[in-house]
Design an enzyme around this catalytic site. Sequence first.
Site: not given
Length: 441
Positions: A47, A49, A303, A401
Amino acid sequence: IGDSRGSSGTCAKRVLQEILPLPATCPPEVLGLRGAVYILYDVNISEGFNLRRDVYIRMAVFVRRLQRRRRFRQVRLVLPPWPRLYHWHSQGLQQTGLPWSHFFDLASLRRYAPVLDYEEFLTEQRLFGNPGAPLVHVAHAFRLQHYEVMLEQGIFRDKFERVTDKPCSEGSLSGGPLLQQAELRVGRFHCVRFQGSAGLLEKLLREAIAEDTAGPEDVDDMRTYALLSAETVLHDHWGDEHFWQARRSMRFSRRLELVAADFRRQALATTGASAGVQRPAMWELERPKRNAKGGDYLCAHLRRGDFVRSREATTPTLKTAAQQVKQLLRAFNVTTVFLATDATPYELMELKELFYRFRLVHFAPESNVQRRELKDGGVAVVDQLVCAYARYFVGTYESTFTYRIYEEREILGFTQASTFNTFCKALGGSCSRNAVWPIVW
Ligand code: GFB
């Protein structure tokens, strides 16, 4: 504070922990550590951050509630050292076992829930748990697993059970020491099928405590438990005011905030005042507002990396992403775009060419010293903090994110329209958008 004891005879515990080193002369009963329950947890290594930040919130809300129970008055959540994450690619940086203080303001976290960085936990253990012992005893470790079948007659029920029908041992499952910390020794290791919200963990812990407690005198002992694969646990209530309080308490470390503020000022001529963002020194003083204006730039979180392969159907190409951003720049009559991305250097060069008539700004550490100081995780936080102050933000479909930037902007008081925006695969087509989860005060 001339003495470590207050007038009532109890230690000024918080002050000692946050400002002064703990004096060895201050015994556990004075510090109020008698009966302390330490909860260690970890998250599956794959997984990233920003999901880990969400798991923290589930645990922090749980522990804050648990603290109200008499047995758990002295509960502490131990923050797992950050292992080297899959996305932290840079070589030559020390990126293993990072403390939470590298990323977050621990004093701010602690004003929401009783948390300790791992080193602080070791200090308490060594001073009061078992002085002199090189190893730390974890009474029970629970590896949480999903049920194979989640629904019972079409109904999702909160439940857990210890796995007894399959082999379960610490070594075979984790392939290394607990939380990658050599000093941790586990008394009993269990695999537990678990489905439900964090509140259910109280029952799991109480059962374990009851198993170990021989008599009432035991109640004063310090005990440590570990919950592994904590991402299995759901929020008690996702997105309610408790979620948002815990989220607001997750302020980034002062150092990262400063780097981001300097960069916004120097590269984007934006300050808190010019962006119409006034952030009180403490999260508790924040109030609902929707009048933040943002700096004179747009931010795009694009991303790349694993998304290009694993989410090909929803991730735009560099060209179609650039087309979408340019359209936005024209619509907002702005010439600067700040790009937050995990693109490769080659992709970045391509993007610069695609934006040739506009100003494309990207954050990179100004020196090797700064790179070593921030590390990959810190650079990503700076990117998030620059996007948080932009006039308008567009992010990537289903990226946590991006979701954390949405949340940051909600806290800072931007309009929803300037925040909850998602790149489409192609310009002009209709496409799936990220969910809108507005802040609750
Ligand atoms: O944070 P994260 O879980 O978000 O993982 P997703 C992405 C990581 O990639 C970040 C880097 O923590 C950063 O290390 N990264 C991504 C960035 N975008 C940027 C950026 O704009 N700037 C910088 N500096 N770094 C999850 C993955 O990613 O998506 C899982 O963690 C899985 O492995 C899942 O692939 C589907 O939610 O975007």
